[in-house]
Design a protein around this motif. Structure first.
Motif, PDB file in Angstrom:
ATOM      1  N   ASP A  11       0.752  -1.347   0.116  1.00  0.00           N
ATOM      2  CA  ASP A  11       0.070   0.123   0.076  1.00  0.00           C
ATOM      3  C   ASP A  11       1.080   1.209  -0.043  1.00  0.00           C
ATOM      4  O   ASP A  11       0.399   2.352  -0.585  1.00  0.00           O
ATOM      5  N   ASN A  12       2.090   1.185   0.534  1.00  0.00           N
ATOM      6  CA  ASN A  12       2.754   2.467   0.698  1.00  0.00           C
ATOM      7  C   ASN A  12       4.193   2.547  -0.351  1.00  0.00           C
ATOM      8  O   ASN A  12       4.775   3.423  -0.157  1.00  0.00           O
ATOM      9  N   ARG A  14       5.649   3.551  -3.418  1.00  0.00           N
ATOM     10  CA  ARG A  14       5.443   4.472  -4.270  1.00  0.00           C
ATOM     11  C   ARG A  14       6.763   4.694  -5.300  1.00  0.00           C
ATOM     12  O   ARG A  14       7.816   4.261  -5.026  1.00  0.00           O
ATOM     13  N   ASP A  15       6.408   5.219  -6.598  1.00  0.00           N
ATOM     14  CA  ASP A  15       7.715   5.404  -7.465  1.00  0.00           C
ATOM     15  C   ASP A  15       8.845   6.232  -6.710  1.00  0.00           C
ATOM     16  O   ASP A  15       8.312   7.217  -6.179  1.00  0.00           O
ATOM     17  N   GLY A  18       8.880  10.309  -7.198  1.00  0.00           N
ATOM     18  CA  GLY A  18       7.668  11.145  -6.537  1.00  0.00           C
ATOM     19  C   GLY A  18       6.541  11.173  -7.611  1.00  0.00           C
ATOM     20  O   GLY A  18       5.524  12.190  -7.167  1.00  0.00           O
ATOM     21  N   ASN A  19       6.389  10.378  -8.387  1.00  0.00           N
ATOM     22  CA  ASN A  19       5.294  10.481  -9.444  1.00  0.00           C
ATOM     23  C   ASN A  19       3.802   9.867  -9.083  1.00  0.00           C
ATOM     24  O   ASN A  19       3.078   9.740  -9.753  1.00  0.00           O
ATOM     25  N   ASP A  20       3.930   9.328  -7.792  1.00  0.00           N
ATOM     26  CA  ASP A  20       2.822   8.785  -7.279  1.00  0.00           C
ATOM     27  C   ASP A  20       2.416   7.344  -8.096  1.00  0.00           C
ATOM     28  O   ASP A  20       1.127   6.817  -7.997  1.00  0.00           O
ATOM     29  N   THR A  21       3.327   6.743  -8.864  1.00  0.00           N
ATOM     30  CA  THR A  21       2.849   5.569  -9.456  1.00  0.00           C
ATOM     31  C   THR A  21       2.967   4.367  -8.379  1.00  0.00           C
ATOM     32  O   THR A  21       3.919   4.610  -7.548  1.00  0.00           O
ATOM     33  N   GLU A  22       1.973   3.384  -8.563  1.00  0.00           N
ATOM     34  CA  GLU A  22       1.996   2.386  -7.831  1.00  0.00           C
ATOM     35  C   GLU A  22       2.120   1.046  -8.212  1.00  0.00           C
ATOM     36  O   GLU A  22       2.050   0.741  -9.635  1.00  0.00           O
ATOM     37  N   TRP A  40      -0.749   3.765 -13.385  1.00  0.00           N
ATOM     38  CA  TRP A  40      -0.655   5.002 -13.658  1.00  0.00           C
ATOM     39  C   TRP A  40       0.282   5.218 -14.859  1.00  0.00           C
ATOM     40  O   TRP A  40       0.665   6.589 -15.160  1.00  0.00           O
TER      41      TRP A  40
END
Length: 80
Positions: A11-12, A14-15, A18-22, A40
């Motif tokens: 769940d935590n 991320r890219d 810092g691109n919020d890619t999961e 994404w």
């Protein structure tokens, strides 16, 4: 209802840029297959600790998928 169960341990993750890619690792609860999704975008850059988490999630998914396939699929003859 989805036949996929995602690994909550990611769940935590991320890219690293810092691109919020999961990233998502999920087991198909009926077929025993594993879905690896990068959400994404088409790629994700991971920090080493996050890459370890993804690898561990894939190992957990593989174990769960083996249990599902060992139990047999109700729609397939002889569990094949």
């Amino acid at each position: 209802m989805s036949a996929f169960a995602s690994d909550p341990g990611l769940d935590n993750v991320r890219d690293a840029e810092g691109n919020d890619t999961e990233v998502d690792v999920a087991v198909h609860l009926l077929e025993g297959t594993i879905r690896l999704s990068i959400l994404w975008t088409q790629e994700i850059l991971l920090k080493p600790d996050d890459a370890d988490q993804v690898a561990q999630a894939l190992q957990r998914a593989a174990e769960q998928a083996r249990r599902i396939t060992a139990a047999g699929h109700p729609d397939r003859p002889n569990g094949a």
